[in-house]
Design an enzyme around this catalytic site. Structure first.
Site, mmCIF file in Angstrom:
data_model
loop_
_atom_site.group_PDB
_atom_site.id
_atom_site.type_symbol
_atom_site.label_atom_id
_atom_site.label_comp_id
_atom_site.label_asym_id
_atom_site.label_seq_id
_atom_site.Cartn_x
_atom_site.Cartn_y
_atom_site.Cartn_z
ATOM 1 N N TRP A 279 -9.242 -7.683 -11.079
ATOM 2 C CA TRP A 279 -8.696 -6.428 -10.544
ATOM 3 C C TRP A 279 -7.980 -5.610 -11.611
ATOM 4 O O TRP A 279 -8.105 -4.383 -11.658
ATOM 5 C CB TRP A 279 -7.776 -6.696 -9.348
ATOM 6 N N ASP B 61 0.251 -3.734 -8.980
ATOM 7 C CA ASP B 61 -0.705 -3.893 -7.888
ATOM 8 C C ASP B 61 -0.331 -5.160 -7.125
ATOM 9 O O ASP B 61 -0.510 -6.270 -7.620
ATOM 10 C CB ASP B 61 -2.119 -4.005 -8.474
ATOM 11 N N LYS C 179 -5.106 -7.362 3.059
ATOM 12 C CA LYS C 179 -4.768 -8.766 2.817
ATOM 13 C C LYS C 179 -3.527 -9.180 3.607
ATOM 14 O O LYS C 179 -3.587 -10.119 4.376
ATOM 15 C CB LYS C 179 -4.550 -9.016 1.320
HETATM 16 C C1 LIG Z 1 -8.468 -6.190 -2.759
HETATM 17 C C2 LIG Z 1 -7.781 -5.752 -3.984
HETATM 18 C C3 LIG Z 1 -7.942 -4.451 -4.509
HETATM 19 C C4 LIG Z 1 -8.938 -3.455 -3.967
HETATM 20 O O1 LIG Z 1 -8.692 -3.002 -2.719
HETATM 21 P P1 LIG Z 1 -9.669 -1.930 -2.037
HETATM 22 O O2 LIG Z 1 -8.928 -1.576 -0.808
HETATM 23 O O3 LIG Z 1 -10.987 -2.614 -1.803
HETATM 24 O O4 LIG Z 1 -9.818 -0.784 -2.958
HETATM 25 C C5 LIG Z 1 -7.210 -4.118 -5.619
HETATM 26 N N1 LIG Z 1 -6.355 -4.987 -6.193
HETATM 27 C C6 LIG Z 1 -6.188 -6.234 -5.725
HETATM 28 C C7 LIG Z 1 -5.231 -7.154 -6.378
HETATM 29 C C8 LIG Z 1 -6.896 -6.656 -4.597
HETATM 30 O O5 LIG Z 1 -6.723 -7.897 -4.116
#
Ligand SMILES: *Cc1c(COP(=O)(O)O)cnc(C)c1O
Length: 363
Positions: free
Chosen positions: A102, A175, A199
């Site tokens: 990511w 993030d 999540k």
């Molecule tokens: C799932 C995830 C993303 C991406 O999320 P989207 O909603 O699909 O754009 C970005 N960073 C991390 C750490 C993730 O787990």
């Protein structure tokens, strides 16, 4: 139907009580005779919901007053773009730490928008004694002038988590998509926190941004108004029609988390869940995990079968036992059990029991 435990990395399982309440309220919310999806986002009922969500999240995460909470479109990746567009106007530069899939995607997006000359990147994962671990550079004497440092606290695909705060002279942008509200975070140490919802928060599409007010003064690039943090802030996250149902469900998840004791209670449970699973992996030569102890993710436990020709059989039998979505990300292979806040201890126990008996059967 017997119990199904869903280990999907995202969109992930949501708390059962939340889903049941949402089902009950689906066609008649708040006694209005219509669904929460079918009312104006500017109605007093919906505004009350958003105020409640803001207050609950602030309490759960202990968010200081000088931070704004924004409910935006575009998930996690949407913020890969927004962070750059909002903060890197006037030829600003940023530093990206890379510790997995990511953060790699985030830096790629940043380079695409402002070019390599404005984005520095450092790979921080090293193999030490055969295990992947994060080795943090010392930034204390750096004289570089970055608008922000970006990193990913939990690499969902790789199962690598960074628990320590990063000391550096720049605002830190993090993030938290796959680890938000799973453990205590000192919000005051960050310039901006973002998380895609699917999540630990609610349905996909929504993303939550927690931004310190001085960050909104940074020069931005020309950008779409709906993705502009200042415009979102000035309009209560309603410059255009927000994802109202996702917002409603997120508020329900916040209430649920509060009802089970908040972040510190769920953190203790998450530790217990992760420990149970890693212990099973470590104590059985049938399974391996290639991450150093202090960087093992509590949310996404990756593991491999020592004999990977049994992968297909493992997944098929797990599914029969009601343990679904254990296949690892296509890029890294192997297995991955995502055990976010909504996964009960009983689910992890069921997985561990299955893993033990599968190993016995096949050794
Ligand atoms: C799932 C995830 C993303 C991406 O999320 P989207 O909603 O699909 O754009 C970005 N960073 C991390 C750490 C993730 O787990």
């Amino acid at each position: 139907m017997s119990a199904i435990y869903n280990f999907c990395a995202g969109p992930a399982m949501l708390p059962q009580p939340v889903m049941q309440k949402a089902q009950q309220e689906l066609i008649d919310w708040n006694g209005l005779g219509v669904s929460v999806m079918e009312i104006s986002h500017r109605s007093k009922e919906f505004i009350a919901l958003t105020e409640h969500a803001d207050k609950t999240l602030r309490t759960l995460m202990d968010i200081p007053e000088n931070y704004h909470v924004l409910f935006m479109h575009g998930g996690g990746r949407g913020q890969f773009t927004n962070v750059v567009n909002n903060f890197l106007g006037d030829n600003g530069k940023a530093l990206y730490l890379v510790n997995g899939q990511w953060s790699t995607a985030a830096v790629k997006e940043a380079v695409k928008l402002v070019g390599e000359n404005n984005i520095d990147q450092i790979s921080i994962v090293e193999k030490v004694d055969g295990l992947n671990q994060v080795v943090m550079p010392d930034f204390s004497s750096s004289t570089k002038d970055y608008r922000y440092l970006h990193f990913c606290a939990n690499e969902t695909v790789d199962g690598i988590e960074i628990f320590d705060h990063i000391n550096c002279p720049w605002p830190v942008v993090v993030d938290l998509s796959s680890t938000i509200m799973s453990r205590k975070i000192d919000v005051s140490k960050y310039g901006l926190i973002y998380a895609g919802a699917q999540k630990n928060i609610g349905p996909s599409g929504l993303s939550i941004v927690i931004v310190r007010d001085d960050m909104l003064q940074l020069p931005s690039l020309p950008q779409s108004s709906i993705m502009d943090y200042s415009i979102a802030q000035a309009n209560g996250s309603m410059f255009n029609t927000p994802p109202t149902f996702a917002w409603y469900l997120a508020a329900e998840v916040f209430d649920w988390l509060t009802s089970v004791g908040g972040v510190s209670a769920i953190e203790a449970l998450n530790q217990q869940k992760a420990q149970l699973l890693y212990q099973c992996i470590d104590s059985n030569p049938f399974y391996t995990n290639g991450v150093a102890n202090h960087n093992r993710s509590r949310m996404n436990v990756t593991f491999q079968l020592t004999d990977n020709s049994l992968d297909g059989e493992f997944l098929a039998q797990a599914e029969k036992a009601g343990l679904v979505a254990l296949k690892g990300h296509r890029v890294v292979g192997g297995m991955r059990a995502s055990i976010y806040n909504a996964m009960p201890l009983a689910g992890v126990q069921a997985l561990v029991d299955f893993m033990k008996s599968f190993a016995k059967q096949n050794s």
